[in-house]
Design an enzyme around this catalytic site. Structure first.
Site, PDB file in Angstrom:
ATOM      1  N   ASP A 161       0.856  -1.183   0.000  1.00 44.23           N
ATOM      2  CA  ASP A 161       0.000   0.000   0.000  1.00 44.23           C
ATOM      3  C   ASP A 161       0.896   1.237   0.000  1.00 44.23           C
ATOM      4  O   ASP A 161       1.885   1.302   0.741  1.00 44.23           O
ATOM      5  CB  ASP A 161      -0.896  -0.001   1.246  1.00 44.23           C
ATOM      6  N   ASN A 169      -3.139  12.833  -3.351  1.00 44.36           N
ATOM      7  CA  ASN A 169      -4.317  13.154  -4.168  1.00 44.36           C
ATOM      8  C   ASN A 169      -4.928  14.484  -3.740  1.00 44.36           C
ATOM      9  O   ASN A 169      -5.357  15.287  -4.586  1.00 44.36           O
ATOM     10  CB  ASN A 169      -5.357  12.043  -4.041  1.00 44.36           C
ATOM     11  N   ASP A 191      -2.475   9.382 -10.179  1.00 45.70           N
ATOM     12  CA  ASP A 191      -2.554   8.295 -11.165  1.00 45.70           C
ATOM     13  C   ASP A 191      -1.199   8.051 -11.820  1.00 45.70           C
ATOM     14  O   ASP A 191      -0.813   6.892 -12.072  1.00 45.70           O
ATOM     15  CB  ASP A 191      -3.588   8.630 -12.242  1.00 45.70           C
ATOM     16  N   GLU A 250      -4.866   2.473  -4.008  1.00 50.27           N
ATOM     17  CA  GLU A 250      -3.401   2.462  -4.022  1.00 50.27           C
ATOM     18  C   GLU A 250      -2.846   1.159  -3.470  1.00 50.27           C
ATOM     19  O   GLU A 250      -1.662   1.068  -3.144  1.00 50.27           O
ATOM     20  CB  GLU A 250      -2.845   3.647  -3.228  1.00 50.27           C
TER      21      GLU A 250
END
Length: 415
Positions: A296, A304, A313, A339
């Site tokens: 992760d 973000n 992204d 993620e």
């Protein structure tokens, strides 16, 4: 002076012979008026003798024969020659039928034409067969490859599409058997089922791989039909097929897309479920250990929120490229969600999985991605005997969150 035979007896025998002749026969005047017809003429036309005598052949004309045929007919007869030709006429019940006619001028002692003898043969069945053969010939040369063999499977005919698809010219395959094209991809059981279907149902269709003249393998959709005679004995086999390579490629691409995460190109959860079941099956047979690594991205929500999802992204795509660069050919990477990613190690023990996880962690943190220093937390679990996929995944997830709780940017192996 006595004659060598009885004239009246001879004429009687001649009349009986004409009356019973299998050929439809008529005698007309030089103007075409019917003076005599035999029994077969009545049978063919459907008219009685009383209805025909005194009429002209116009009574049976269909209206479909071209005028030039009649013009040629009369020109030939008036020149004193025999006319032969075909006409489409109409019976009394309205049914159309084809006739082959021979009309012969009859001369008297002075050499003058005094009548015509017409002999007709009903060729309707033959014309129908010719038409059917023409239709079959057109159908045979359609876009589908066609191949005909005899009962011993020796090829007797192929069409143009066959040569285009296989690369073989007709003269190269006539007399050969379809074994010439076998790809080697089908076992004996496949061909046993094929021949059983032909024997029991007279037909088989399905997907089959063949080999062309250059040695290339290609898939076709093929239909094979057994052709039998009136006694039920197989005389021929007719095979029709077309190349489905493009369709197979589209199917494979669609299947690939259905198993791929569209953003990163890693496998998706559906692909992981499928591959994990297969790896566990191998593990159950004692062939290979199975390990999972869940990873992760640390603090990804902050990325973000501050830099935007497009930036996030790009980081995920760069991360996937970096991880895949250090995986072995038998390892696979999947996007688990957001993620989170999962690495399936189908031939790796717990110790080996820990080593690979640490290598991934160091590689990701070694250089910035999209201008940011990125770290990941990882959880490792190796499957226990008889353990379900859900339980294995849950233990790897527990290890991942243990790594996060311990301060992130680390790897934890599940107990």
């Amino acid at each position: 002076m006595p004659v060598p035979f009885e004239v009246s007896g001879w004429l009687e025998e001649f009349t009986i012979a004409v009356e019973q002749s299998p050929a439809a026969t008529a005698i007309t005047t030089t103007e075409g008026v019917i003076r005599f017809v035999n029994r077969r003429f009545e049978e063919v036309t459907g008219y009685s003798r009383e209805e025909l005598v005194g009429q002209t052949p116009a009574i049976i004309q269909s209206g479909h024969t071209e005028q030039r045929v009649y013009d040629e007919l009369w020109a030939t007869l008036r020149a004193g020659q025999v006319w032969r030709g075909e006409m489409l006429n109409r019976r009394k019940n309205g049914e159309l039928y084809w006739e082959h006619e021979v009309i012969t001028p009859v001369r008297n002692a002075a050499g003058e034409i005094v009548s015509f003898v017409v002999v007709k043969e009903d060729i309707t069945q033959r014309k129908r067969q010719e038409q059917e053969l023409r239709l079959l010939a057109v159908a045979f040369e359609t876009g589908q490859a066609a191949l005909i063999t005899d009962a011993e499977q020796r090829i007797v005919r192929v069409n143009g599409a066959f040569s285009e698809i296989t690369g073989y010219r007709a003269e190269e395959v006539i007399g050969q058997t379809p074994r010439l094209f076998q790809s080697g991809r089908h076992d004996e059981a496949f061909y046993d089922r094929l021949w059983q279907s032909l024997a029991e149902q007279g037909h088989w269709q399905g997907e089959i791989w063949n080999r062309d003249r250059a040695g290339n393998l290609f898939p076709v959709w093929e239909s094979i039909t057994a052709v039998s005679d009136e006694h039920g004995a197989v005389t021929h086999y007719v095979a029709l097929f077309h190349n489905i390579s493009e369709r197979k490629q589209r199917e494979q691409e669609l299947n690939r897309q259905a198993l791929v995460d569209h953003l990163t190109g890693a496998g998706n959860r559906r692909a992981l479920d499928h591959d994990l079941v297969r790896a566990m099956s191998q593990h159950d047979r004692g062939r290979a250990p199975v390990s999972l690594v869940l990873l992760d991205v640390d603090h990804f929500k902050r990325i973000n929120d501050t830099l935007g999802h497009d930036h996030g992204d790009r980081i995920l795509c760069a991360l996937v490229a970096r991880v895949q660069a250090c995986l072995r050919a038998e390892d696979a990477l999947y996007r688990w969600g957001g993620e989170e990613f999962c690495i399936l190690l189908s031939h790796t023990t717990a110790a080996g999985a820990r080593i690979l996880a640490e290598r991934v962690r160091r590689l990701i943190g070694a250089d910035p991605m999209e201008g940011l220093a990125i770290t990941v937390s990882l959880g490792v679990a190796t499957r226990l005997p008889g353990e379900s996929a859900e339980a294995l995944m849950a233990r790897a997830d527990e290890a991942l969150y243990a790594a996060k709780r311990a301060g992130r940017n680390r790897c934890v192996v599940a107990e």
